[in-house]
Design a protein around this motif. Sequence first.
Motif, PDB file in Angstrom:
ATOM      1  N   ILE A 220      64.714  39.239  40.737  1.00 57.04           N
ATOM      2  CA  ILE A 220      64.269  38.048  41.441  1.00 57.04           C
ATOM      3  C   ILE A 220      63.216  38.494  42.454  1.00 57.04           C
ATOM      4  CG2 ILE A 220      64.924  36.021  42.786  1.00 57.04           C
ATOM      5  CD1 ILE A 220      67.823  36.494  41.971  1.00 57.04           C
ATOM      6  N   GLN A 221      62.042  37.870  42.375  1.00 56.24           N
ATOM      7  CA  GLN A 221      60.960  38.235  43.286  1.00 56.24           C
ATOM      8  C   GLN A 221      59.962  37.091  43.402  1.00 56.24           C
ATOM      9  OE1 GLN A 221      58.679  41.643  41.971  1.00 56.24           O
ATOM     10  NE2 GLN A 221      57.653  41.883  43.927  1.00 56.24           N
ATOM     11  N   PRO A 222      59.814  36.450  44.553  1.00 57.95           N
ATOM     12  CA  PRO A 222      60.586  36.628  45.774  1.00 57.95           C
ATOM     13  C   PRO A 222      61.832  35.751  45.780  1.00 57.95           C
ATOM     14  CG  PRO A 222      58.849  35.051  46.154  1.00 57.95           C
ATOM     15  CD  PRO A 222      58.743  35.461  44.708  1.00 57.95           C
ATOM     16  N   ALA A 223      62.856  36.177  46.483  1.00 56.19           N
ATOM     17  CA  ALA A 223      64.101  35.415  46.529  1.00 56.19           C
ATOM     18  C   ALA A 223      63.989  34.224  47.479  1.00 56.19           C
ATOM     19  CB  ALA A 223      65.261  36.322  46.964  1.00 56.19           C
ATOM     20  N   LYS A 224      64.725  33.159  47.135  1.00 57.56           N
ATOM     21  CA  LYS A 224      64.819  31.974  47.975  1.00 57.56           C
ATOM     22  C   LYS A 224      66.281  31.797  48.394  1.00 57.56           C
ATOM     23  CE  LYS A 224      61.025  29.241  46.056  1.00 57.56           C
ATOM     24  NZ  LYS A 224      60.653  27.927  45.476  1.00 57.56           N
ATOM     25  N   LEU A 225      66.482  30.989  49.430  1.00 60.38           N
ATOM     26  CA  LEU A 225      67.848  30.761  49.904  1.00 60.38           C
ATOM     27  C   LEU A 225      68.753  30.223  48.801  1.00 60.38           C
ATOM     28  CD1 LEU A 225      67.132  29.128  53.399  1.00 60.38           C
ATOM     29  CD2 LEU A 225      67.806  31.495  52.923  1.00 60.38           C
ATOM     30  N   GLU A 226      68.192  29.349  47.948  1.00 59.23           N
ATOM     31  CA  GLU A 226      69.000  28.715  46.896  1.00 59.23           C
ATOM     32  C   GLU A 226      69.371  29.666  45.755  1.00 59.23           C
ATOM     33  OE1 GLU A 226      65.959  27.606  47.895  1.00 59.23           O
ATOM     34  OE2 GLU A 226      64.756  26.946  46.176  1.00 59.23           O
ATOM     35  N   ASP A 227      68.869  30.897  45.808  1.00 59.67           N
ATOM     36  CA  ASP A 227      69.252  31.895  44.806  1.00 59.67           C
ATOM     37  C   ASP A 227      70.598  32.541  45.135  1.00 59.67           C
ATOM     38  OD1 ASP A 227      65.810  33.030  44.615  1.00 59.67           O
ATOM     39  OD2 ASP A 227      66.821  31.422  43.515  1.00 59.67           O
TER      40      ASP A 227
ATOM     41  N   ASP B 218      66.804  32.876  24.157  1.00 60.82           N
ATOM     42  CA  ASP B 218      66.619  31.647  24.921  1.00 60.82           C
ATOM     43  C   ASP B 218      66.449  31.995  26.387  1.00 60.82           C
ATOM     44  OD1 ASP B 218      67.468  28.372  24.616  1.00 60.82           O
ATOM     45  OD2 ASP B 218      67.589  29.253  26.609  1.00 60.82           O
ATOM     46  N   ASP B 219      65.375  31.547  26.968  1.00 65.05           N
ATOM     47  CA  ASP B 219      65.162  31.713  28.418  1.00 65.05           C
ATOM     48  C   ASP B 219      64.675  30.403  29.024  1.00 65.05           C
ATOM     49  OD1 ASP B 219      61.924  33.482  28.425  1.00 65.05           O
ATOM     50  OD2 ASP B 219      62.594  31.613  27.498  1.00 65.05           O
ATOM     51  N   SER B 220      65.061  29.307  28.403  1.00 65.70           N
ATOM     52  CA  SER B 220      64.554  28.004  28.819  1.00 65.70           C
ATOM     53  C   SER B 220      65.009  27.609  30.231  1.00 65.70           C
ATOM     54  CB  SER B 220      64.979  26.929  27.824  1.00 65.70           C
ATOM     55  OG  SER B 220      66.388  26.889  27.692  1.00 65.70           O
ATOM     56  N   GLN B 221      66.112  28.182  30.715  1.00 63.67           N
ATOM     57  CA  GLN B 221      66.598  27.815  32.045  1.00 63.67           C
ATOM     58  C   GLN B 221      66.317  28.900  33.074  1.00 63.67           C
ATOM     59  OE1 GLN B 221      70.211  25.162  32.136  1.00 63.67           O
ATOM     60  NE2 GLN B 221      70.687  26.245  30.256  1.00 63.67           N
ATOM     61  N   LEU B 222      65.520  29.870  32.724  1.00 61.39           N
ATOM     62  CA  LEU B 222      65.153  30.940  33.662  1.00 61.39           C
ATOM     63  C   LEU B 222      63.935  30.504  34.473  1.00 61.39           C
ATOM     64  CD1 LEU B 222      65.956  33.993  34.235  1.00 61.39           C
ATOM     65  CD2 LEU B 222      63.942  34.557  32.848  1.00 61.39           C
ATOM     66  N   PRO B 223      64.033  30.486  35.797  1.00 64.08           N
ATOM     67  CA  PRO B 223      62.859  30.127  36.629  1.00 64.08           C
ATOM     68  C   PRO B 223      61.836  31.257  36.582  1.00 64.08           C
ATOM     69  CG  PRO B 223      64.946  29.908  37.849  1.00 64.08           C
ATOM     70  CD  PRO B 223      65.236  30.693  36.611  1.00 64.08           C
ATOM     71  N   LYS B 224      60.937  31.165  35.646  1.00 61.52           N
ATOM     72  CA  LYS B 224      60.086  32.313  35.317  1.00 61.52           C
ATOM     73  C   LYS B 224      59.056  32.650  36.392  1.00 61.52           C
ATOM     74  CE  LYS B 224      60.581  31.322  30.389  1.00 61.52           C
ATOM     75  NZ  LYS B 224      61.287  30.046  30.643  1.00 61.52           N
ATOM     76  N   ASP B 225      58.865  31.727  37.353  1.00 63.45           N
ATOM     77  CA  ASP B 225      57.926  32.058  38.424  1.00 63.45           C
ATOM     78  C   ASP B 225      58.497  33.120  39.358  1.00 63.45           C
ATOM     79  OD1 ASP B 225      58.644  29.427  40.827  1.00 63.45           O
ATOM     80  OD2 ASP B 225      59.911  30.272  39.244  1.00 63.45           O
ATOM     81  N   ARG B 226      59.819  33.289  39.346  1.00 65.18           N
ATOM     82  CA  ARG B 226      60.423  34.268  40.261  1.00 65.18           C
ATOM     83  C   ARG B 226      61.457  35.169  39.600  1.00 65.18           C
ATOM     84  NH1 ARG B 226      63.496  32.657  43.750  1.00 65.18           N
ATOM     85  NH2 ARG B 226      64.065  30.629  42.888  1.00 65.18           N
ATOM     86  N   PHE B 227      61.987  34.751  38.480  1.00 64.55           N
ATOM     87  CA  PHE B 227      63.024  35.532  37.786  1.00 64.55           C
ATOM     88  C   PHE B 227      62.409  36.216  36.565  1.00 64.55           C
ATOM     89  CE2 PHE B 227      67.316  34.055  39.339  1.00 64.55           C
ATOM     90  CZ  PHE B 227      66.854  33.237  40.353  1.00 64.55           C
ATOM     91  N   SER B 228      62.844  37.436  36.326  1.00 65.50           N
ATOM     92  CA  SER B 228      62.471  38.129  35.094  1.00 65.50           C
ATOM     93  C   SER B 228      63.656  38.952  34.623  1.00 65.50           C
ATOM     94  CB  SER B 228      61.250  39.020  35.301  1.00 65.50           C
ATOM     95  OG  SER B 228      61.554  40.059  36.225  1.00 65.50           O
ATOM     96  N   ALA B 229      63.724  39.199  33.326  1.00 68.39           N
ATOM     97  CA  ALA B 229      64.818  39.994  32.778  1.00 68.39           C
ATOM     98  C   ALA B 229      64.299  40.784  31.596  1.00 68.39           C
ATOM     99  CB  ALA B 229      65.984  39.097  32.347  1.00 68.39           C
ATOM    100  N   GLU B 230      64.895  41.951  31.409  1.00 67.96           N
ATOM    101  CA  GLU B 230      64.537  42.753  30.249  1.00 67.96           C
ATOM    102  C   GLU B 230      65.763  43.481  29.736  1.00 67.96           C
ATOM    103  OE1 GLU B 230      61.467  45.424  31.468  1.00 67.96           O
ATOM    104  OE2 GLU B 230      62.801  46.638  32.721  1.00 67.96           O
ATOM    105  N   ARG B 231      65.689  43.826  28.462  1.00 66.33           N
ATOM    106  CA  ARG B 231      66.775  44.588  27.847  1.00 66.33           C
ATOM    107  C   ARG B 231      66.125  45.651  26.969  1.00 66.33           C
ATOM    108  NH1 ARG B 231      71.586  42.787  23.653  1.00 66.33           N
ATOM    109  NH2 ARG B 231      72.972  44.525  24.173  1.00 66.33           N
ATOM    110  N   LEU B 232      65.805  46.739  27.593  1.00 66.34           N
ATOM    111  CA  LEU B 232      65.141  47.819  26.876  1.00 66.34           C
ATOM    112  C   LEU B 232      66.120  48.511  25.945  1.00 66.34           C
ATOM    113  CD1 LEU B 232      63.087  49.289  29.852  1.00 66.34           C
ATOM    114  CD2 LEU B 232      62.310  47.717  28.064  1.00 66.34           C
ATOM    115  N   LYS B 233      65.663  48.865  24.768  1.00 62.50           N
ATOM    116  CA  LYS B 233      66.461  49.590  23.777  1.00 62.50           C
ATOM    117  C   LYS B 233      67.708  48.818  23.334  1.00 62.50           C
ATOM    118  CE  LYS B 233      64.931  54.061  25.563  1.00 62.50           C
ATOM    119  NZ  LYS B 233      65.322  55.365  26.135  1.00 62.50           N
ATOM    120  N   GLY B 234      67.773  47.533  23.663  1.00 59.00           N
ATOM    121  CA  GLY B 234      68.871  46.717  23.165  1.00 59.00           C
ATOM    122  C   GLY B 234      70.225  47.034  23.743  1.00 59.00           C
TER     123      GLY B 234
END
Lengths: 113, 112
Positions: A79-86, A56-72
Motif C-alpha cells: 500500500i503506497q501511500p496509506a490512508k486512514l481508511e486502510d 481477478d483484481d477488480s476490487q483492488l484500489p490500484k491507485d495505491r495497492f499493488s500485489a505480486e506473486r513471483l514464482k507462483g
Amino acid sequence: EAGVAQSPRYKIIEKRQSVAFWCNPISGHATLYWYQQILGQGPKLLIQFQNNGVVDDSQLPKDRFSAERLKGVDSTLKIQPAKLEDSAVYLCASTRDRGAPLHFGNGTRLTVT
Amino acid sequence: DQQVKQNSPSLSVQEGRISILNCDYTNSMFDYFLWYKKYPAEGPTFLISISSIKDKNEDGRFTVFLNKSAKHLSLHIVPSQPGDSAVYFCAATPDAGNMLTFGGGTRLMVKP
C-alpha cells in the motif's frame, strides 16, 4: 501440513507512508487470495492469483495497492501511500483446487494514524 | 450493496442449547455456500458448506440448512459448547468456485 504464514502480525504507520505484507501459502496450493477485513465487517476480496498470474483484481484500489506473486509461491501486498481508511486486517488465503475450502493465515493488523 | 447479510451481529446461548445463526443473500447466481468460524487474532477456518442442489448438510454438531426460494441459509449448532464462542461468517460463491462474498459476521457467545 504447515498453515498459511503471514508477516508481520501488526503494523502501525502514519498516513501517506507505505507498507508491505508478506504471505507464504500452504505448499502445493496454486491459488492465493488477499482479503481486507475492516473492523465489524466480513472479509472483502482484493485480489486472486492462480500460480503467478492474476485471476481477478477488480476490487483492488490500484491507485495505491499493488500485489505480486513471483514464482507462483510467496506473495506481497503493498500500500503506497496509506490512508486512514486502510486500517484493517489483511488476510491471505490459499487453496489447492477450485471448490476446495480456503485456508486463511492469521492476518496482518494494519493501523494507519 | 451487500449481497450476503448476517442481520444479527451477536447471539448469546446457554451451553447445551441450540445455536441458530442466520444468513440472507440477494444474488441468485450464488450456488455454493460456506460457514467459517473465527477466533480473535486468528484467520477464519472452514466449518461446513452446502451446494445449492441440497437443502441440508450435516457434520457432527453442525448442520446447515438452505432455503433457495427464500435466499436464506442457517447454521445450527447442537449442543452448543463454550468453545464454540467465536465470530461466524457466512460466505457464498457462484459456480462452486472460490470467489467468496462474505457476510458481516455474527458473534456467538456460549455461556457455561
